[in-house]
Design an enzyme around this catalytic site. Structure first.
Site, PDB file in Angstrom:
ATOM      1  N   ASN A 131       0.704  -1.235  -0.097  1.00  0.00           N
ATOM      2  CA  ASN A 131      -0.037   0.002  -0.012  1.00  0.00           C
ATOM      3  C   ASN A 131       0.959   1.209  -0.058  1.00  0.00           C
ATOM      4  O   ASN A 131       2.162   1.309  -0.027  1.00  0.00           O
ATOM      5  CB  ASN A 131      -0.864  -0.146   1.096  1.00  0.00           C
TER       6      ASN A 131
ATOM      7  N   ASP B 241      -4.304  -6.003   5.226  1.00  0.00           N
ATOM      8  CA  ASP B 241      -5.516  -6.675   5.704  1.00  0.00           C
ATOM      9  C   ASP B 241      -5.522  -8.283   5.469  1.00  0.00           C
ATOM     10  O   ASP B 241      -5.976  -9.262   6.105  1.00  0.00           O
ATOM     11  CB  ASP B 241      -6.979  -6.147   5.587  1.00  0.00           C
TER      12      ASP B 241
ATOM     13  N   LYS C  70       8.132 -18.410  -9.256  1.00  0.00           N
ATOM     14  CA  LYS C  70       7.472 -17.205 -10.028  1.00  0.00           C
ATOM     15  C   LYS C  70       6.299 -17.558 -10.847  1.00  0.00           C
ATOM     16  O   LYS C  70       6.376 -18.457 -11.589  1.00  0.00           O
ATOM     17  CB  LYS C  70       8.617 -16.669 -10.733  1.00  0.00           C
TER      18      LYS C  70
ATOM     19  N   ASP D 164      -5.260  -9.087  13.109  1.00  0.00           N
ATOM     20  CA  ASP D 164      -5.367  -7.565  13.331  1.00  0.00           C
ATOM     21  C   ASP D 164      -4.552  -7.358  14.769  1.00  0.00           C
ATOM     22  O   ASP D 164      -4.672  -7.665  15.641  1.00  0.00           O
ATOM     23  CB  ASP D 164      -6.971  -7.355  13.816  1.00  0.00           C
ATOM     24  N   ILE D 165      -3.473  -6.723  14.191  1.00  0.00           N
ATOM     25  CA  ILE D 165      -2.201  -6.603  15.264  1.00  0.00           C
ATOM     26  C   ILE D 165      -2.952  -5.576  16.443  1.00  0.00           C
ATOM     27  O   ILE D 165      -2.638  -5.955  17.760  1.00  0.00           O
ATOM     28  CB  ILE D 165      -0.962  -5.909  14.618  1.00  0.00           C
TER      29      ILE D 165
END
Ligand code: CTP
Length: 391
Positions: free
Chosen positions: A206, A274, A283, A300-301
């Site tokens: 991200n 997520d 590959k 979810d930390i």
């Protein structure tokens, strides 16, 4: 306790020196003020005397003071001289070595370190003469802070606003090499994105740059905290005094967070993916059909940490939202059992940029900090954390 000689120059921002004195006193420093002629049009000696609980010096020709304490002593007794606000005119006189009033005479007659916090109209700040004077002063060893960017009292917009008093107080503590508001505390910070591999050469990621989290880790360390920074893959230098653990995936980040416990505070700034992908060993080759990625949920930390038996007493989450920012953040706070959520609107150019508008969502309500440099968000948040631990 350190002794600070505060020279208050002329300018609308002079009123903020009152807040600066309050913050410096709260940090245990002694403050003695010199008010320039220009400054005295914006704040009164009485205000500065009341807040500093000391006499305020205004003129070179006060013979009683010259007998009691010469201007040389005034600066020699200080650990740091702070000029706040410093105007374009005062910087020009400092750069030229002029000594025609108490402030400039003190500044010329001293070898005590000097820190200056500028405030002026954007055109004055960007004028070639000021640019030259700032470069000269920095070359002379004076710490000239960068002004903030934003709306100004004169109605214009741009760089030239006085940095937030809390950021100035933080810079002062850094210049003095002291701050112990968070001494003895362990703070855990996560920052940056995570990379979730698809195959040996590809990954899902991200746009998080890690800048805000790194700035927060640095600001906490500057207050004396022991900081463990669990960082996703970013190209950023480790802030001074911070222990850094580099990870790649969300599951590695979860493991590093658990391994870093116990902590007094956790600030989860990372933009954790997520989902992860069932990684192909080889590959993935371009075939007739585009491959289908099967995603599985990551831990979810933040939520895991906030519900853990050895939960840090103060758990702070971040929420990057693109709509109904505060409403979503408030819901996230309850869902993840975080004490605070720092929410920001990422519909603009925040990710990777240097400025941020954030909303601190707590049990008691919401506090909004508008368009601040990420460094200022960091120092303010570190101060708010120190305040929370002290109460
Ligand atoms: N977080 C985390 N672990 C995850 C996902 C998020 O620790 N697997 C933390 C982030 O570090 C941040 C907060 O949770 O402090 C932000 O969560 P966010 O991704 O915005 O929340 P989600 O639960 O994924 O909600 P949304 O549906 O808005 O994506």
């Amino acid at each position: 306790m350190k002794r600070i000689l505060l020279i208050v120059g002329g300018g609308i921002a002079a009123y903020k020196s009152a807040e600066l004195i309050r913050l410096l006193r709260k940090r245990g420093h002694a403050v003695r003020c010199v008010l320039t002629e220009g400054g005295s049009h914006f704040v009164t000696p009485m205000t500065l005397a009341a807040l500093s609980e000391d006499k305020v010096y205004t003129t070179l020709w006060d013979l009683t003071d010259e007998a009691e304490m010469g201007h040389i002593q005034l600066s020699r007794q200080a650990d740091l001289i702070v000029v706040c606000p410093v105007t374009a005119d005062l910087m020009a006189r400092m750069a030229a070595g002029v000594a025609d009033d108490l402030a400039t005479t003190l500044l010329l007659a001293t070898d005590t370190p000097v820190l200056a916090a500028p405030a002026m109209n954007v055109r004055m700040w960007t004028h070639a003469a000021t640019v030259r004077n700032v470069a000269q002063l920095r070359g002379d060893g004076i710490t000239v802070l960068e002004p903030d960017e934003g709306a100004m009292a004169c109605g214009e917009y741009g760089p030239g606003r006085l940095p937030e008093p809390v950021a100035i107080a933080e810079a002062i503590d850094r210049a003095l090499g002291v701050s112990d508001r968070l001494a003895g505390r362990h703070v855990l910070v996560t920052a940056g994105p995570t990379h979730e591999p698809i195959d040996p050469v590809r990954y899902l990621a991200n746009r998080s740059s890690g800048k805000q989290g790194f700035a927060i880790a640095g600001a906490l360390a500057a207050l004396g905290a022991r900081v463990t920074l669990v960082a996703g893959p970013v190209m950023l230098p480790t802030p001074a005094g911070v222990d850094r653990v580099d990870v790649e995936t969300a599951r590695e980040m979860a493991g590093a967070v658990e391994a870093a416990l116990p902590a007094d505070v956790a600030v989860m700034v990372a933009a954790v993916a997520d989902w992860h992908v069932a990684v192909a060993v080889q590959k993935v080759k371009k075939g007739a059909m585009p491959p289908v990625l099967t995603l599985a949920e990551n831990p979810d930390i933040l939520a895991t940490l906030a519900s853990a038996a050895n939960r840090p007493p103060l758990v702070i989450g971040f929420a990057a939202e693109t709509e109904r920012v505060i409403e979503h953040a408030a819901a996230k706070r309850l869902r993840k059992k975080a004490d605070w959520i720092v929410a920001n609107d990422v519909s603009g150019d925040v990710m990777g940029g240097d400025a941020n508008t954030v909303h601190i969502v707590r049990e008691g309500g919401v506090e909004s900090w508008e368009r601040l440099p990420k460094a200022t968000v960091a120092t303010r948040l570190a101060d708010a954390i120190a305040d929370a631990l002290e109460t």
